[in-house]
Design a protein around this motif. Sequence first.
Motif, mmCIF file in Angstrom:
data_model
loop_
_atom_site.group_PDB
_atom_site.id
_atom_site.type_symbol
_atom_site.label_atom_id
_atom_site.label_comp_id
_atom_site.label_asym_id
_atom_site.label_seq_id
_atom_site.Cartn_x
_atom_site.Cartn_y
_atom_site.Cartn_z
ATOM 1 N N LEU A 27 0.855 -1.180 0.000
ATOM 2 C CA LEU A 27 0.000 0.000 0.000
ATOM 3 C C LEU A 27 0.893 1.233 0.000
ATOM 4 N N ALA A 28 0.540 2.219 -0.803
ATOM 5 C CA ALA A 28 1.374 3.422 -0.887
ATOM 6 C C ALA A 28 0.517 4.664 -0.955
ATOM 7 N N ALA A 29 0.983 5.712 -0.266
ATOM 8 C CA ALA A 29 0.346 7.025 -0.352
ATOM 9 C C ALA A 29 1.471 8.057 -0.390
ATOM 10 N N ARG A 30 1.119 9.283 -0.649
ATOM 11 C CA ARG A 30 2.096 10.386 -0.672
ATOM 12 C C ARG A 30 1.806 11.277 0.519
ATOM 13 N N ALA A 31 2.825 11.671 1.239
ATOM 14 C CA ALA A 31 2.621 12.609 2.353
ATOM 15 C C ALA A 31 3.859 13.481 2.467
ATOM 16 N N GLY A 32 3.643 14.789 2.469
ATOM 17 C CA GLY A 32 4.765 15.729 2.617
ATOM 18 C C GLY A 32 5.840 15.531 1.565
ATOM 19 N N GLY A 33 5.432 15.147 0.359
ATOM 20 C CA GLY A 33 6.403 14.970 -0.726
ATOM 21 C C GLY A 33 7.156 13.651 -0.663
ATOM 22 N N HIS A 34 6.752 12.743 0.236
ATOM 23 C CA HIS A 34 7.430 11.447 0.352
ATOM 24 C C HIS A 34 6.440 10.308 0.148
ATOM 25 N N ASP A 35 6.995 9.142 -0.222
ATOM 26 C CA ASP A 35 6.169 7.942 -0.320
ATOM 27 C C ASP A 35 6.083 7.285 1.049
ATOM 28 N N VAL A 36 4.837 7.000 1.481
ATOM 29 C CA VAL A 36 4.606 6.240 2.717
ATOM 30 C C VAL A 36 4.071 4.894 2.267
ATOM 31 N N VAL A 37 4.765 3.811 2.610
ATOM 32 C CA VAL A 37 4.377 2.496 2.088
ATOM 33 C C VAL A 37 4.353 1.462 3.211
ATOM 34 N N ALA A 38 3.541 0.433 3.022
ATOM 35 C CA ALA A 38 3.522 -0.677 3.988
ATOM 36 C C ALA A 38 3.053 -1.945 3.281
ATOM 37 N N ASP A 96 11.734 7.052 7.346
ATOM 38 C CA ASP A 96 10.555 7.712 6.786
ATOM 39 C C ASP A 96 10.786 8.125 5.339
ATOM 40 N N ILE A 97 12.026 8.491 5.067
ATOM 41 C CA ILE A 97 12.335 9.045 3.742
ATOM 42 C C ILE A 97 13.086 7.998 2.929
ATOM 43 N N GLY A 98 12.734 7.898 1.642
ATOM 44 C CA GLY A 98 13.406 6.932 0.767
ATOM 45 C C GLY A 98 12.933 5.513 0.997
ATOM 46 N N GLN A 99 11.662 5.334 1.354
ATOM 47 C CA GLN A 99 11.154 3.987 1.655
ATOM 48 C C GLN A 99 11.184 3.083 0.430
ATOM 49 N N GLY A 108 1.048 6.314 -9.988
ATOM 50 C CA GLY A 108 -0.274 6.060 -10.549
ATOM 51 C C GLY A 108 -0.876 7.371 -11.041
ATOM 52 N N ASP A 109 -1.513 7.327 -12.212
ATOM 53 C CA ASP A 109 -2.056 8.554 -12.822
ATOM 54 C C ASP A 109 -3.130 9.210 -11.971
ATOM 55 N N THR A 110 -3.991 8.405 -11.316
ATOM 56 C CA THR A 110 -5.136 8.999 -10.606
ATOM 57 C C THR A 110 -4.853 9.234 -9.128
ATOM 58 N N SER A 111 -3.739 8.690 -8.618
ATOM 59 C CA SER A 111 -3.460 8.835 -7.181
ATOM 60 C C SER A 111 -2.162 9.590 -6.898
ATOM 61 N N GLY A 112 -1.223 9.549 -7.849
ATOM 62 C CA GLY A 112 0.115 10.086 -7.576
ATOM 63 C C GLY A 112 0.905 9.201 -6.635
ATOM 64 N N ALA A 113 0.292 8.105 -6.163
ATOM 65 C CA ALA A 113 0.961 7.188 -5.226
ATOM 66 C C ALA A 113 1.817 6.187 -6.007
ATOM 67 N N ALA A 114 2.746 5.565 -5.293
ATOM 68 C CA ALA A 114 3.683 4.654 -5.949
ATOM 69 C C ALA A 114 3.003 3.325 -6.298
ATOM 70 N N VAL A 115 3.186 2.932 -7.565
ATOM 71 C CA VAL A 115 2.784 1.600 -8.024
ATOM 72 C C VAL A 115 4.087 0.848 -8.301
ATOM 73 N N LEU A 116 4.278 -0.296 -7.647
ATOM 74 C CA LEU A 116 5.547 -1.006 -7.761
ATOM 75 C C LEU A 116 5.592 -1.833 -9.053
ATOM 76 N N ASP A 117 6.774 -1.833 -9.684
ATOM 77 C CA ASP A 117 6.897 -2.577 -10.938
ATOM 78 C C ASP A 117 6.911 -4.086 -10.698
ATOM 79 N N GLY A 118 7.130 -4.506 -9.457
ATOM 80 C CA GLY A 118 7.133 -5.944 -9.140
ATOM 81 C C GLY A 118 5.750 -6.497 -8.853
ATOM 82 N N GLY A 119 4.728 -5.864 -9.421
ATOM 83 C CA GLY A 119 3.367 -6.299 -9.125
ATOM 84 C C GLY A 119 2.727 -7.071 -10.265
ATOM 85 N N GLY A 120 1.746 -7.895 -9.911
ATOM 86 C CA GLY A 120 0.950 -8.602 -10.896
ATOM 87 C C GLY A 120 -0.269 -7.789 -11.292
#
Length: 166
Positions: A27-38, A96-99, A108-120
């Motif tokens: 899961l990824a979101a953007r916060a304060g110009g950084h990627d937050v992922v888990a 926190d930074i560089g996760q 992602g075009d509609t979210s700006g959040a990170a989509v990982l290339d290692g995904g199905g």
Amino acid sequence: MTSEETEELTRRYRAAMARLPGGVAVLAARAGGHDVVAVVTSFVSVSLDPPTALVVVHSAGRLGEVLDVGSRWAATVMGADSAPHVAWIAEPGRPDIGQLQGIAHHRGDTSGAAVLDGGGSWVECVTEQVLDAGDHLVVVGRVTDAGPGEAEGALVHRLGRVRALP
Ligand SMILES: Cc1cc2nc3c(=O)[nH]c(=O)nc-3n(C[C@H](O)[C@H](O)[C@H](O)COP(=O)(O)O)c2cc1C
């Protein structure tokens, strides 16, 4: 219930749920110009009409702080070869930074959040509802876009281990 009984119930509940295979997503979101992922196993489909998904995140975790109503996020359903990336992203106390440093991804075009290339596959959402549930938040998202990735297979978490499915 006494505190011993509550502890025993928690132990039995944890053991019961540990047997349930959970599909692994990042899961990824953007916060304060950084990627937050888990890493999560709680990403599930809710509805097709309209397309709606949910994820359950720890209230005290970093994602719990950023997935309020109106926030945008992406879930990448991880492929069979992505176990090392999943292990790194799940590492407690990572910075926190560089996760996502060293992990190929795009926005992602509609979210700006990170989509990982290692995904199905991947799904982008905007949060519609957030429900407090115990020490977690149930985050319900309207799907804004979704698509396939290039990775084969999937990762499944069961009995405390992440395993690859072909
Ligand atoms: C296989 C696996 C599944 C997980 N599933 C979830 C989940 O569904 N929800 C969640 O909040 N954390 C889940 N976690 C823990 C998160 O990856 C993360 O470590 C935790 O939310 C703390 O995040 P933070 O250090 O960024 O605050 C999972 C971890 C692993 C290894």
